[in-house]
Design a protein around this motif. Structure first.
Motif, mmCIF file in Angstrom:
data_model
loop_
_atom_site.group_PDB
_atom_site.id
_atom_site.type_symbol
_atom_site.label_atom_id
_atom_site.label_comp_id
_atom_site.label_asym_id
_atom_site.label_seq_id
_atom_site.Cartn_x
_atom_site.Cartn_y
_atom_site.Cartn_z
ATOM 1 N N UNK A 1 -74.526 28.761 16.823
ATOM 2 C CA UNK A 1 -73.455 29.557 17.401
ATOM 3 C C UNK A 1 -72.127 28.823 17.215
ATOM 4 N N UNK A 2 -71.070 29.573 16.912
ATOM 5 C CA UNK A 2 -69.768 28.962 16.625
ATOM 6 C C UNK A 2 -68.682 29.645 17.458
ATOM 7 N N UNK A 3 -67.915 28.821 18.201
ATOM 8 C CA UNK A 3 -66.812 29.337 19.003
ATOM 9 C C UNK A 3 -65.556 29.358 18.136
ATOM 10 N N UNK B 1 -66.784 34.308 19.888
ATOM 11 C CA UNK B 1 -67.903 33.497 19.440
ATOM 12 C C UNK B 1 -68.822 34.315 18.546
ATOM 13 N N UNK B 2 -69.406 33.676 17.544
ATOM 14 C CA UNK B 2 -70.354 34.352 16.656
ATOM 15 C C UNK B 2 -71.614 33.484 16.565
ATOM 16 N N UNK B 3 -72.735 34.121 16.317
ATOM 17 C CA UNK B 3 -73.972 33.363 16.245
ATOM 18 C C UNK B 3 -75.055 34.110 15.489
ATOM 19 N N UNK B 4 -76.049 33.361 15.025
ATOM 20 C CA UNK B 4 -77.152 33.952 14.279
ATOM 21 C C UNK B 4 -78.399 33.105 14.458
ATOM 22 N N UNK B 5 -79.553 33.759 14.411
ATOM 23 C CA UNK B 5 -80.819 33.058 14.517
ATOM 24 C C UNK B 5 -81.849 33.658 13.572
ATOM 25 N N UNK C 1 -72.643 34.353 22.172
ATOM 26 C CA UNK C 1 -72.197 33.875 23.490
ATOM 27 C C UNK C 1 -72.632 32.441 23.758
ATOM 28 N N UNK C 2 -73.611 31.939 22.973
ATOM 29 C CA UNK C 2 -74.139 30.597 23.240
ATOM 30 C C UNK C 2 -73.055 29.527 23.126
ATOM 31 N N UNK C 3 -72.121 29.688 22.165
ATOM 32 C CA UNK C 3 -71.075 28.679 21.959
ATOM 33 C C UNK C 3 -70.101 28.610 23.129
ATOM 34 N N UNK C 4 -70.081 29.628 23.988
ATOM 35 C CA UNK C 4 -69.186 29.624 25.144
ATOM 36 C C UNK C 4 -69.805 28.904 26.338
ATOM 37 N N UNK C 5 -71.049 28.434 26.215
ATOM 38 C CA UNK C 5 -71.649 27.602 27.264
ATOM 39 C C UNK C 5 -71.208 26.168 27.041
ATOM 40 N N UNK D 1 -79.463 32.848 23.600
ATOM 41 C CA UNK D 1 -80.127 32.726 22.296
ATOM 42 C C UNK D 1 -80.805 34.041 21.941
ATOM 43 N N UNK D 2 -81.394 34.731 22.933
ATOM 44 C CA UNK D 2 -81.984 36.050 22.705
ATOM 45 C C UNK D 2 -80.945 37.161 22.894
ATOM 46 N N UNK D 3 -80.218 37.135 24.020
ATOM 47 C CA UNK D 3 -79.377 38.281 24.385
ATOM 48 C C UNK D 3 -78.140 38.415 23.502
#
Length: 415
Positions: free
Chosen positions: A152-154, A160-164, A56-60, A50-52
């Motif tokens: 996050x979207x795989x 994967x792409x993500x935003x916060x 990559x979150x969607x790949x968990x 979520x920070x780093x």
């Protein structure tokens, strides 16, 4: 005497702003990553993505909750310029930067949602009220807490792409002596105390072209921390002639926290060994100047604002980390980094006596059960000894040397 006093107070206010704005970037946002030199942009290790790297979150594939805390124990030593002989050392409180992450998503869904609460900026510096530079600073406490809801979207098995969105809240307290002595021999003082808030964002892309190689790219935006109606308190001798020059009771300021761009690479030469490299660009050049506006006089008749050039520079941080899975229960880690200082010659201050720094770290994970892991890390930071005349910042000339010992622990629950 009056002109010298006004000049001192002007510098004092400006230096206080530097402490708030320059601050201290605390790169302590994940216990696994800390053990690997704080690498992780090119990896999908755990909920700290979520920070780093939100991408990559969607790949968990598992949901999880993660709690972590570090104990930041820092020491700073000072030596007066020759022919002076004065020396001093800080008596800092132990700071406790923390991180909390949680993520959730259906097992077969490409979407994953998360929230992170972490502390990327903070500092606790206590020089006391008897050292050579007490008219520059006695004590500073700075806290900033970031709250980041994330999606996050795989896109597929490789991307994967993500935003916060980031909401930041914090506070600052700064104390310093003033060279005015009361009739009973007590030195005067100044205290600035205020709350701050700001907004920003964190976006990332994760790319895994093969089982052995993964790449990540993130951008964490600048956050403008605004202090509104912070408290100004002067402790002065009871003298009617001084009162009109110190009528300010509140101040406003905007304090920029810099943007970061990070490129990360993860490589697995074997099933058990992971190598990570991160290159981080910190855009400290946001600190071009600082301005303070007061609701009254702050050092002399008509002195209701101050502005000072800072001229910080953009810098790179170079990181390297290793992870080795010893068994199903034990994973060990090691890493290091080199962090360039953004502070140019002539701008060193006792709030942030910064210098190029070296960090080395180690860590481990113990799998306590199928659902619970325990992380531990230890980071040692050694900053180069630095001598500065402080002519640009109006700080305290002399030689500074800083070190820090930072153990940390984290707990992960997967479900």
């Amino acid at each position: 005497m009056k002109s010298k006093l006004l000049a001192f107070l002007g510098c004092a206010m400006l230096s206080a702003g530097v402490a708030n704005a320059g601050g201290f970037q605390a790169n302590l946002q994940g216990q696994k990553q800390l053990g690997m030199g704080h690498t992780g942009t090119g990896l999908a290790l755990d909920q700290s993505s979520i920070f780093f790297n939100p991408g990559a979150l969607a790949h968990l594939r598992q949901n999880g909750i993660q709690l972590g805390v570090s104990a930041l124990n820092s020491k700073i030593a000072y030596r007066e310029p020759f022919p002076g002989v004065s020396e001093a050392q800080t008596d800092n409180k132990i700071s406790t930067p923390f991180q909390v992450y949680a993520s959730f998503g259906k097992e077969d869904s490409p979407l994953r949602f998360g929230i992170g609460i972490y502390t990327p900026y903070g500092s606790s510096v206590n020089w006391g009220d008897t050292w050579q530079g007490r008219f520059g600073l006695n004590e500073l406490t700075l806290q900033a807490i970031f709250i980041q809801p994330t999606i996050s979207y795989q896109v597929n098995d490789k991307i994967g792409i993500g935003a916060g969105f980031v909401y930041s809240t914090g506070k600052v307290n700064l104390q310093r002596s003033i060279p005015l002595i009361s009739s009973n021999g007590v030195e005067s003082g100044l205290e600035l105390d205020g709350a701050a808030s700001g907004m920003g964002f964190n976006v990332g892309v994760f790319f895994k072209p093969t089982d052995k190689l993964s790449l990540g790219l993130t951008y964490r935006s600048k956050v403008e921390m605004e202090v509104k109606e912070g408290d100004v308190t002067f402790t002065l001798p009871t003298a009617p002639v001084l009162a009109p020059s110190f009528t300010a009771t509140q101040f406003d300021a905007t304090l920029p926290l810099p943007a970061n761009i990070t490129l990360g690479v993860g490589f697995k030469p074997t099933d058990k060994l992971t190598i990570a490299v991160d290159l981080q660009r910190v855009q400290w050049s946001a600190y071009k100047s600082l301005r303070f506006d007061f609701n009254g006089n702050a050092g002399g008749p008509g002195v209701t604002s101050s502005e000072s050039p800072r001229n910080y520079e953009d810098v790179f941080i170079y990181r390297l980390g290793l992870q080795y899975q010893v068994s199903d229960i034990l994973t060990v880690r090691a890493g290091g980094y080199y962090d360039q200082s953004p502070v140019q010659s002539g701008y060193l201050t006792p709030e942030t006596p910064d210098a190029d720094s070296r960090g080395v770290s180690t860590g481990l994970t113990l799998a306590l059960s199928e659902k619970v892991d325990l992380d531990a890390s230890f980071l040692y930071i050694n900053k180069k000894e630095r001598t500065d005349d402080a002519k640009g910042s109006g700080g305290v000339p002399g030689t500074f040397k800083s070190i820090a010992y930072i153990p940390g622990v984290g707990l992960n629950y997967k479900f």
